[in-house]
Enzyme design. Sequence first.
Site, PDB file in Angstrom:
ATOM      1  N   ILE A  17       0.861  -1.189   0.000  1.00  0.00           N
ATOM      2  CA  ILE A  17       0.000   0.000   0.000  1.00  0.00           C
ATOM      3  C   ILE A  17       0.893   1.233   0.000  1.00  0.00           C
ATOM      4  O   ILE A  17       1.684   1.430   0.939  1.00  0.00           O
ATOM      5  CB  ILE A  17      -0.900   0.048   1.263  1.00  0.00           C
ATOM      6  CG1 ILE A  17      -1.721  -1.238   1.383  1.00  0.00           C
ATOM      7  CG2 ILE A  17      -1.805   1.282   1.243  1.00  0.00           C
ATOM      8  CD1 ILE A  17      -2.453  -1.377   2.715  1.00  0.00           C
ATOM      9  N   THR A  18       0.805   2.064  -1.030  1.00  0.00           N
ATOM     10  CA  THR A  18       1.610   3.282  -1.012  1.00  0.00           C
ATOM     11  C   THR A  18       0.902   4.304  -0.108  1.00  0.00           C
ATOM     12  O   THR A  18      -0.327   4.412  -0.112  1.00  0.00           O
ATOM     13  CB  THR A  18       1.821   3.859  -2.419  1.00  0.00           C
ATOM     14  OG1 THR A  18       0.563   4.269  -2.969  1.00  0.00           O
ATOM     15  CG2 THR A  18       2.486   2.844  -3.343  1.00  0.00           C
ATOM     16  N   GLY A  19       1.710   5.020   0.688  1.00  0.00           N
ATOM     17  CA  GLY A  19       1.122   6.022   1.580  1.00  0.00           C
ATOM     18  C   GLY A  19       0.340   5.381   2.705  1.00  0.00           C
ATOM     19  O   GLY A  19      -0.845   5.664   2.873  1.00  0.00           O
ATOM     20  N   TYR A 173      -5.632  18.549  -9.824  1.00  0.00           N
ATOM     21  CA  TYR A 173      -6.089  17.381  -9.043  1.00  0.00           C
ATOM     22  C   TYR A 173      -7.130  16.588  -9.833  1.00  0.00           C
ATOM     23  O   TYR A 173      -7.036  15.358  -9.939  1.00  0.00           O
ATOM     24  CB  TYR A 173      -6.663  17.846  -7.700  1.00  0.00           C
ATOM     25  CG  TYR A 173      -7.068  16.695  -6.810  1.00  0.00           C
ATOM     26  CD1 TYR A 173      -6.106  15.859  -6.241  1.00  0.00           C
ATOM     27  CD2 TYR A 173      -8.416  16.417  -6.544  1.00  0.00           C
ATOM     28  CE1 TYR A 173      -6.468  14.789  -5.440  1.00  0.00           C
ATOM     29  CE2 TYR A 173      -8.780  15.345  -5.742  1.00  0.00           C
ATOM     30  CZ  TYR A 173      -7.800  14.533  -5.184  1.00  0.00           C
ATOM     31  OH  TYR A 173      -8.161  13.466  -4.396  1.00  0.00           O
TER      32      TYR A 173
HETATM   33  N1  NAP Z   1      -9.264  12.430   1.984  1.00  0.00           N
HETATM   34  C1  NAP Z   1     -10.237  12.504   1.075  1.00  0.00           C
HETATM   35  O1  NAP Z   1     -11.327  13.061   1.313  1.00  0.00           O
HETATM   36  C2  NAP Z   1     -10.044  11.869  -0.281  1.00  0.00           C
HETATM   37  C3  NAP Z   1     -11.145  11.913  -1.181  1.00  0.00           C
HETATM   38  C4  NAP Z   1     -11.000  11.328  -2.431  1.00  0.00           C
HETATM   39  C5  NAP Z   1      -9.787  10.713  -2.771  1.00  0.00           C
HETATM   40  N2  NAP Z   1      -8.757  10.712  -1.893  1.00  0.00           N
HETATM   41  C6  NAP Z   1      -7.496  10.050  -2.298  1.00  0.00           C
HETATM   42  O2  NAP Z   1      -7.114   9.121  -1.301  1.00  0.00           O
HETATM   43  C7  NAP Z   1      -5.697   8.953  -1.313  1.00  0.00           C
HETATM   44  C8  NAP Z   1      -5.163   9.017   0.114  1.00  0.00           C
HETATM   45  O3  NAP Z   1      -5.486  10.288   0.626  1.00  0.00           O
HETATM   46  P1  NAP Z   1      -5.516  10.638   2.187  1.00  0.00           P
HETATM   47  O4  NAP Z   1      -6.667  11.545   2.356  1.00  0.00           O
HETATM   48  O5  NAP Z   1      -5.389   9.439   3.032  1.00  0.00           O
HETATM   49  O6  NAP Z   1      -4.166  11.528   2.271  1.00  0.00           O
HETATM   50  P2  NAP Z   1      -3.155  11.845   3.446  1.00  0.00           P
HETATM   51  O7  NAP Z   1      -3.804  11.773   4.792  1.00  0.00           O
HETATM   52  O8  NAP Z   1      -2.510  13.128   3.045  1.00  0.00           O
HETATM   53  O9  NAP Z   1      -2.098  10.638   3.357  1.00  0.00           O
HETATM   54  C9  NAP Z   1      -1.220  10.600   2.284  1.00  0.00           C
HETATM   55  C10 NAP Z   1      -0.230   9.449   2.437  1.00  0.00           C
HETATM   56  O10 NAP Z   1       0.663   9.527   1.330  1.00  0.00           O
HETATM   57  C11 NAP Z   1       1.996   9.668   1.809  1.00  0.00           C
HETATM   58  N3  NAP Z   1       2.699  10.613   0.932  1.00  0.00           N
HETATM   59  C12 NAP Z   1       2.405  11.914   0.725  1.00  0.00           C
HETATM   60  N4  NAP Z   1       3.275  12.462  -0.138  1.00  0.00           N
HETATM   61  C13 NAP Z   1       4.124  11.471  -0.499  1.00  0.00           C
HETATM   62  C14 NAP Z   1       5.239  11.405  -1.365  1.00  0.00           C
HETATM   63  N5  NAP Z   1       5.703  12.480  -2.019  1.00  0.00           N
HETATM   64  N6  NAP Z   1       5.881  10.225  -1.506  1.00  0.00           N
HETATM   65  C15 NAP Z   1       5.461   9.135  -0.823  1.00  0.00           C
HETATM   66  N7  NAP Z   1       4.415   9.134   0.019  1.00  0.00           N
HETATM   67  C16 NAP Z   1       3.759  10.293   0.180  1.00  0.00           C
HETATM   68  C17 NAP Z   1       1.889  10.177   3.215  1.00  0.00           C
HETATM   69  O11 NAP Z   1       3.003   9.704   3.944  1.00  0.00           O
HETATM   70  P3  NAP Z   1       4.170  10.632   4.569  1.00  0.00           P
HETATM   71  O12 NAP Z   1       3.574  11.975   4.862  1.00  0.00           O
HETATM   72  O13 NAP Z   1       4.581   9.872   5.797  1.00  0.00           O
HETATM   73  O14 NAP Z   1       5.214  10.666   3.516  1.00  0.00           O
HETATM   74  C18 NAP Z   1       0.601   9.503   3.690  1.00  0.00           C
HETATM   75  O15 NAP Z   1       0.876   8.182   4.124  1.00  0.00           O
HETATM   76  C19 NAP Z   1      -5.147  10.018  -2.272  1.00  0.00           C
HETATM   77  O16 NAP Z   1      -4.862   9.424  -3.516  1.00  0.00           O
HETATM   78  C20 NAP Z   1      -6.317  10.996  -2.435  1.00  0.00           C
HETATM   79  O17 NAP Z   1      -6.298  11.646  -3.691  1.00  0.00           O
HETATM   80  C21 NAP Z   1      -8.854  11.276  -0.655  1.00  0.00           C
END
Ligand code: NAP
Length: 291
Positions: A17-19, A173
């Site tokens: 799982i990335t991230g 985005y």
């Molecule tokens: N949250 C929402 O409402 C929502 C809605 C629709 C879609 N999404 C999608 O869901 C996915 C996850 O989002 P989330 O809301 O869980 O985001 P998040 O809380 O910001 O988590 C992002 C994750 O990605 C890692 N990350 C960030 N930049 C990185 C980089 N440059 N290289 C490697 N790892 C990186 C972070 O780890 P570190 O900071 O430890 O590096 C963290 O584990 C994304 O693709 C987003 O577009 C989210």
Amino acid sequence: MTALARAIPMAGKVVLITGGTGGIGKATAIGLATMGARVGITGRDFDRAEEAVADIRAASGNQGVDAFAADMTSQAEVRRLAAAVLNAYPRLDVLINNVGGFWAHRHPTTDNLERTFALNHLAPFLLTNLLLDRLKASAPARVVTVSSGAQSMGRIDFDDLQGARSYSGQRAYNQSKLANVMFTNELARRLEGTGVTATAVHPGVVRTNFGAEDQAWFFAIISRAVRPLLKTPAQGAETPIYLASSPAVDGVTGQFFANRKPKTANRLASNAEMTARLWQVSADLVGMTSA
Ligand SMILES: NC(=O)c1ccc[n+]([C@@H]2O[C@H](COP(=O)([O-])OP(=O)(O)OC[C@H]3O[C@@H](n4cnc5c(N)ncnc54)[C@H](OP(=O)(O)O)[C@@H]3O)[C@@H](O)[C@H]2O)c1
């Protein structure tokens, strides 16, 4: 099915799982580790990833959780990550391309690409391609890419993919999240007959750190106001976990899901000419010799 298989249905499966250090990715890792999978998570910083691993082990009761570190805005780091994963895992049953971000302003990466396009689209494109032979050798296997409802508003600006002439965080985005679904559909076509499936998912609107690095001011105000109403990370992880693990989606490929159900995606995502063109442009941008 034995009682053991019911209790730990992902036993023997390996998932990357990335991230996975926070947000939806970490909740997905907890869910799949609880189901018995060996789970690798990635983050930019190894110590932070190790802390998340400790949390995931504690929450799932599964010690089989590993940390990988890579800044996936850099193609060299994606290649290093893929090599480390191939070295660590002789099989790979599920790849969840979860990493993604939003930036209100345009930021170039070390490869001199626009960050949203580089991280949200090119990183999963390159990582998946580098891991594809291992996934095929482990078939039946699955590639799940976390897109967004924003894909429906996306368009691919082939004349200015990097937002060099004109940048808007929302437009970049939307484009990247449409690219996730187009990539999924083209990948599904290319993987026909291999036993590897490709699906994309909208996780819902989820309470995470998403977009916190460089947030648009209006978004900051709105997100503070609506934050209590948003899904929890565990709720946001439900459909990614379903697509990674459920027998109900065995063999299901080239589809976009939300709330565990197939949904109609942006019509551009099923335009085979457009998806093939995006694949070729992406292959050129990551320096893949054969596309
Ligand atoms: N949250 C929402 O409402 C929502 C809605 C629709 C879609 N999404 C999608 O869901 C996915 C996850 O989002 P989330 O809301 O869980 O985001 P998040 O809380 O910001 O988590 C992002 C994750 O990605 C890692 N990350 C960030 N930049 C990185 C980089 N440059 N290289 C490697 N790892 C990186 C972070 O780890 P570190 O900071 O430890 O590096 C963290 O584990 C994304 O693709 C987003 O577009 C989210």
